[in-house]
Design a protein around this motif. Structure first.
Motif, short mmCIF file in Angstrom:
data_model
loop_
_atom_site.label_atom_id
_atom_site.label_comp_id
_atom_site.label_asym_id
_atom_site.label_seq_id
_atom_site.Cartn_x
_atom_site.Cartn_y
_atom_site.Cartn_z
N LYS A 252 0.81 -1.27 -0.09
CA LYS A 252 -0.01 0.09 0.02
C LYS A 252 0.86 1.38 0.15
CE LYS A 252 -4.05 -0.49 1.37
NZ LYS A 252 -5.33 -0.72 2.03
N THR A 253 1.50 1.59 -1.10
CA THR A 253 2.29 2.36 -1.29
C THR A 253 1.91 3.74 -1.04
OG1 THR A 253 2.54 2.37 -3.71
CG2 THR A 253 3.92 1.15 -2.69
N VAL A 254 0.54 4.10 -1.09
CA VAL A 254 0.17 5.53 -0.71
C VAL A 254 0.45 6.05 0.65
CG1 VAL A 254 -2.33 4.62 -0.15
CG2 VAL A 254 -1.84 7.02 -0.86
N LEU A 255 0.48 4.86 1.58
CA LEU A 255 0.96 5.09 3.18
C LEU A 255 2.34 5.59 3.09
CD1 LEU A 255 -0.85 2.38 4.96
CD2 LEU A 255 -1.58 4.59 4.33
N ALA A 256 3.33 4.91 2.16
CA ALA A 256 4.68 5.59 2.11
C ALA A 256 4.75 6.93 1.76
CB ALA A 256 5.69 4.52 1.32
N LYS A 257 3.75 7.21 0.75
CA LYS A 257 3.70 8.61 0.22
C LYS A 257 3.24 9.62 1.38
CE LYS A 257 2.63 7.17 -4.52
NZ LYS A 257 1.84 6.97 -5.49
N MET A 258 2.41 9.20 2.13
CA MET A 258 1.79 10.01 3.21
C MET A 258 2.97 10.14 4.12
SD MET A 258 -1.28 11.05 2.13
CE MET A 258 -0.37 10.84 0.38
N ILE A 259 3.65 9.16 4.69
CA ILE A 259 4.68 9.25 5.53
C ILE A 259 5.91 10.06 4.94
CG2 ILE A 259 6.55 7.90 6.72
CD1 ILE A 259 4.49 5.59 7.04
N ALA A 260 6.02 9.83 3.83
CA ALA A 260 7.00 10.88 3.21
C ALA A 260 6.66 12.32 3.21
CB ALA A 260 7.39 10.48 1.73
N SER B 154 -7.40 4.49 1.68
CA SER B 154 -6.01 4.45 0.73
C SER B 154 -5.96 3.43 -0.42
CB SER B 154 -4.86 4.06 1.95
OG SER B 154 -4.98 2.59 2.38
N GLY B 155 -7.05 2.60 -0.56
CA GLY B 155 -7.19 1.82 -1.72
C GLY B 155 -7.45 2.65 -2.83
N ALA B 156 -8.52 3.46 -2.72
CA ALA B 156 -8.73 4.58 -3.80
C ALA B 156 -7.71 5.19 -4.28
CB ALA B 156 -10.07 5.16 -3.43
N ALA B 157 -6.99 5.83 -3.28
CA ALA B 157 -5.79 6.83 -3.77
C ALA B 157 -4.64 5.79 -4.38
CB ALA B 157 -5.27 7.50 -2.25
N GLN B 158 -4.64 4.71 -3.84
CA GLN B 158 -3.46 3.63 -4.52
C GLN B 158 -3.91 3.42 -5.90
OE1 GLN B 158 -1.23 1.78 -2.50
NE2 GLN B 158 -0.19 1.11 -4.26
N GLU B 159 -4.96 3.49 -6.26
CA GLU B 159 -5.01 3.14 -7.81
C GLU B 159 -4.90 4.51 -8.64
OE1 GLU B 159 -5.76 -0.46 -6.96
OE2 GLU B 159 -5.91 0.43 -9.00
N LYS B 160 -4.67 5.69 -8.27
CA LYS B 160 -4.64 6.95 -9.04
C LYS B 160 -3.30 7.10 -9.38
CE LYS B 160 -6.64 10.42 -8.31
NZ LYS B 160 -7.63 10.21 -9.34
#
Length: 419
Positions: free
Chosen positions: A219-227, A413-419
């Motif tokens: 779930k790389t969108v979480l990595a983006k939020m942490i970054a 976050s799944g929805a954002a993951q697909e963007k």
């Protein structure tokens, strides 16, 4: 019915425990180094003790995430508050019998270490008790308590230390932490036991690997939020922490009292941001609006050196207040997003990862701005513009990431993951 959940008995007991824990730790962490400065008269000793005591917070926090996910969170709160009470009782009994510096170093390191374990447990508890807008309100309340502690702990600690000295402060803290532990015995937090066949070191390695794999691969969108959180800490929070004293005391030549007043605006802004998030219940899909607000609030800070001295000071105070309001609301929304998008068995570890990396990012940013300001005397506006640029880029990026997120969904976050 859901809107009343954040004020449930379980949540209120967690909040009261946080008030005692954060204020108690804050006052002690202020008064104990002050005591060694008073007793030793050495700024060098004071600096070394303060630096060493901070290390366990960063080292222990990832372990705290594992503990939060694999144990009963209520039991961990109780144990940690009892341990803090016993630690301070031991300090009282050993004071005057052992060398002061080693005793204070060990005590402060243990205090910070306990805090590193305690905070992931609290953050992992909230998603187990609430979700959606309730979780935003819960995070806002906890954030407000933390901000209020940051604002008042040094004031209360300095006042009590000046009147009574260190011994009564420590004695009262023993009673308060013990009372908090007893209160937390009555908290009920849902718990699902996880199996653990391997040894403790293998377990720690496996759990840390699992959380890193989940964040950076699944779930790389979480990595983006942490970054994003780390970037804001490094280039915006650090800009305020380093730029404010340089501008007020050196560039403007104002007194330390006025610098203290400007610093208090940061804590007030953080407190107001937490209250605002709890009252207004901001939408996650509009998080980029708060980042645009953050960028706008930084503009007066960047332009302040161009104005006459007292006008510049007023602009700095207004700016840091507004920056902290916007940054606090944004961080609450980001934290809620990470909590909502993380499975229950991983939420403690992921939140610990977020907090640890955020803490580590700040000194990197402070070093960068310290170097930049030292080489830009008279040209500070260009250094300050870096923070504005970072905030603008972050606002644009957040607008793209969250454009398809539905508010109130558990797995947003799944929805954002697909963007």
């Amino acid at each position: 019915m859901k809107t009343k959940q954040p004020l449930s008995g379980n949540f209120l007991r967690i909040v009261i425990g946080q008030i005692i824990s954060l204020f108690g730790n804050g006052i002690l962490r202020f008064a104990l180094p002050l005591y060694i400065l008073q007793q030793s008269g050495s700024a060098a000793v004071f600096g070394v003790v303060s630096a060493l005591s901070f290390v366990p917070l960063v080292v222990v926090m990832p372990i705290g995430g594992i503990v939060a996910d694999r144990t009963r969170k209520r039991d961990m709160m109780v144990v940690l508050d009892f341990l803090t009470a016993l630690l301070m009782l031991a300090f009282l009994l050993l004071l005057g019998k052992l060398a002061l510096v080693p005793l204070l170093v060990v005590t402060l390191m243990l205090l910070y270490g306990i805090s590193g374990l305690y905070q992931p447990v609290v953050q992992a508890s909230l998603p187990a008790l609430m979700e959606g807008e309730q979780l935003v309100r819960g995070n806002a309340i906890i954030s407000s308590v933390s901000a209020l502690s940051n604002l008042l702990s040094p004031v209360i600690g300095g006042f009590l230390f000046g009147l009574y000295g260190i011994v009564p402060i420590v004695a009262v803290s023993v009673v308060c932490f013990a009372a908090s532990a007893v209160l937390e015995l009555f908290i009920h937090i849902p718990y699902e036991r996880q199996t653990a066949a391997q040894g403790i070191f293998s377990l720690v390695r496996a759990d840390l690997g699992d959380s890193l794999r989940f964040v950076f691969r699944e779930k790389t969108v979480l990595a983006k939020m942490i970054a994003t959180t780390c970037i804001i800490n490094a280039f915006v929070s650090s800009l305020i922490l380093i730029g404010l004293p340089i501008l007020v005391t050196e560039r403007l030549g104002l007194s330390s009292e006025l610098y203290g007043a400007a610093t208090s605006m940061m804590a007030c802004g953080s407190l107001c941001g937490g209250v605002l998030a709890g009252v207004c219940k901001p939408k996650l899909s509009r998080i980029h609006h708060w980042f645009w607000g953050l960028a706008a609030a930084l503009v007066p800070f960047a332009l302040a050196p161009l104005f006459p001295r007292m006008v510049s000071f007023a602009l700095l105070c207004v700016s840091v207040f507004a920056v902290m309001v916007m940054a606090t609301v944004s961080s609450i929304l980001l934290m809620t997003f990470v909590q909502n998008g993380t499975p229950a068995h991983n939420v403690g570890k992921v939140m610990a990862l977020l907090m640890t990396l955020s803490i580590c990012a700040q000194p990197i940013g402070q070093a960068f701005y310290g170097f930049a300001f030292s080489h830009a005397v008279g040209q500070e506006t260009w250094v300050l513009a870096i923070g504005v640029l970072v905030a603008v880029c972050t606002a644009v990026y957040m607008g793209r990431v969250f454009s398809g997120v539905s508010d109130g969904e558990r797995e947003t976050s799944g929805a954002a993951q697909e963007k």
